[in-house]
Motif scaffolding. Structure first.
Motif: not given
Ligand SMILES: Nc1ncnc2c1ncn2[C@@H]1O[C@H](COP(=O)(O)OP(=O)(O)O)[C@@H](O)[C@H]1O
Ligand SMILES: [Mg+2]
Lengths: 232, 293
Positions: B3, B7, B10, B200, B202-204, B206-210, B213, B290
């Motif tokens: 994946q 990504r 893409k 994007e 920031e959103i990642m 927030l949803v707990g992406a390390t 990742f 970052l």
């Protein structure tokens, strides 16, 4: 009584302060939130509702006091472990915060991918959640092509797909019409009845009437009324 | 893992223009540095071949006893840089000369006495890099008792080697410069991509992406850009080499020396280096970005 509460409290805040420079956003907040509660945090704009939610998921760090989540003092969590804390939460925002270049499916799947779930598991889980929020037909649509109500449904799907213990919703209906707002509230109630603890921030004082939950009032960073114990 | 690769690919297509510029920059840098590198490589080969041909002749006083000859040979061979010393008696030398001057040999036939001296022909080890080393060696051999004279050709080679060393330095300098430029360009490309996607990211979070990742697709992107640029650069260099070598430089090749492209391990090294450039550019911009967002 006290002992029982301690056991059931999923979030405990002790004398929490948050300052932005000289500005006191939160002042001496002491508060327990119990497992499977539905809590409304009400108050006018600028009261500190968003700040309170941010402290929970470490979007901001507190200035003073302690917050325990499931017994863990979150100030002690290492930077690297913050993502693990965030996975305890599903978060819904007023402005949805969907990734515009990803499809509905990809937006929701992201949560599970970040957890390293297998893609077959992800496929199944995402589709089932999208069905629950009633947006399964728009799987491959991009968020900007959806209405606000639809986008917020996707956001709710994203918040719950990882089966978090706690759902945080910051003015989730703030930019929606009444009908769409009701759908979102009903959805949150649905996941509440499936076992999640829900904390919703809102400036709309009438919203709590729709659901049997506890209401907490914030004004200029102060906790106004503290209704102890559960009301369900 | 799959994946992440999907990504990254893409993303590369989404930012087609930026990425084309990045790949082209790397390819061009590699092409230019390769041109210099090939020049250095082949010139070096040529010089090595010439050096192989260099002999020092040590001429001896006449009428030396065999024991003395053995002693002189031993002394010559003691020196670093001497590969072999081969005795050529004046008789052998005369025969060789007669052979060489066939047809005009009447000149030599009339000689009642051999005018040539005995000599040692000394071949040199390849470890002798500088012409000055050869000079020093010749002087040392000359100072051996009973050696009357030494002779070595190709003094012009000294000058040539000096110029060549300048070129080699320039090649290294340019290599370094293009390396930095490429890192900068890749870093900048990744930074622009990051910047366009900070929401994007920031959103990642927030949803707990390390962080890992979030970073991996960018690293894969840098890797692909580097590899692609390296590959294209090397292929372009090879085509350029074929063109030039088949036309201009054919005359220079000889039995001792064949004009050639980079051997496969160096080619691979160049591509690896290019991948490293991609990675480094990525690393630097991610580290900075970052921290800021
Ligand atoms: N990042 C920040 N920097 C400075 N002040 C802030 C920041 N975030 C919030 N505040 C201030 O803290 C107070 C509470 O803000 P907020 O929690 O967003 O209120 P609410 O969500 O209840 O409208 C406000 O006065 C706001 O201006
Ligand atoms: Mg707010």
């Amino acid at each position: 009584m006290m002992e029982r509460n301690e056991k059931a409290a999923i979030i405990r805040m002790f004398h929490v302060f948050k300052r932005f420079g000289k500005k006191n956003a939160l002042v001496d907040i002491t508060l327990d939130i119990f497992k499977n509660e539905f809590v409304f945090i009400c108050g006018p704009s600028g009261a500190g509702k968003s700040t309170l939610l941010k402290l929970l998921y470490l979007g901001e760090t507190l200035s003073e006091g302690q917050i325990l989540i499931e017994g863990v003092n979150i100030s002690r969590i290492q930077r690297k472990k913050i993502p693990l804390l965030r996975r305890e939460f599903g978060i819904v925002f007023q402005d949805f915060k969907l990734i515009p270049t990803k499809t509905v499916f990809e937006n929701v799947a992201l949560v599970l991918e970040a957890k390293g779930k297998k893609s077959s598991v992800t496929q199944k889980k995402v589709k089932s959640v999208l069905r629950i929020v009633g947006i399964e037909k728009k799987l491959n649509a991009f968020p900007p092509t959806l209405s606000g109500g639809e986008q917020q449904r996707v956001a709710v799907a994203r918040a719950v797909v990882g089966e978090p213990k706690i759902i945080l919703a910051d003015e989730p209906t703030g930019s929606l019409d009444i009908v769409s707002a009701d759908v979102i509230i009903d959805l949150l109630d649905k996941f509440h009845s499936r076992g999640a603890t829900v904390i919703m921030a809102t400036h709309n004082e009438s919203l709590p009437n729709k659901i049997n939950g506890r209401v907490i009032h914030l004004r200029e960073g102060h906790l106004e009324t503290l209704t102890a114990g559960r009301q369900d | 893992m799959n994946q992440f690769v999907t990504r990254a690919i893409k993303d590369i297509f989404k930012n087609g223009y930026l990425n084309t510029v990045a790949v082209t920059t790397i390819a061009l840098s590699i092409f230019i540095v390769s041109a210099f590198g090939l020049f250095v490589l082949n010139t070096n080969d040529m010089i090595t071949a010439w050096k192989k041909g260099i002999r020092i002749m040590a001429y001896l006083r006449s009428g030396i006893s065999n024991e003395k000859l053995v002693e002189i040979e031993f002394k010559i061979k003691q020196h670093d840089g001497v590969q072999d010393a081969h005795f050529i008696s004046k008789e052998e030398a005369l025969i060789f000369l007669r052979e060489k001057m066939k047809g005009q040999s009447s000149l030599l036939e009339d000689l009642d006495k051999n005018p040539l001296p005995d000599a040692f022909e000394i071949s040199l080890a390849l470890s002798l890099k500088d012409m000055t080393d050869i000079e020093t060696l010749a002087e040392r051999i000359e100072s051996i008792p009973l050696v009357t004279d030494v002779e070595y050709g190709q003094v012009w080679l000294k000058r040539f080697v000096n110029i060549f060393n300048l070129f080699r330095l320039a090649a290294f300098g340019m290599g370094g410069l293009f390396f930095m430029a490429s890192v900068f360009i890749i870093g900048n490309t990744i930074r622009l991509v990051l910047y366009s996607r900070r929401e994007e990211i920031e959103i990642m979070r927030l949803v707990g992406a390390t962080e890992r990742f979030i970073k991996i697709p960018f690293y894969i992107e840098g890797f692909i850009l580097g590899a692609l640029g390296g590959l294209i650069g090397i292929i372009a260099s090879f085509l350029g080499f074929l063109l030039v070598s088949s036309n201009i430089f054919q005359g220079i090749s000889s039995d001792l020396f064949m004009i050639r492209f980079f051997p496969s391990d160096i080619s691979l090294g160049i591509i690896l280096c290019s991948i490293f450039v991609g990675w480094l550019g990525c690393y630097l911009s991610l580290k900075q970005f970052l921290k800021e967002y």
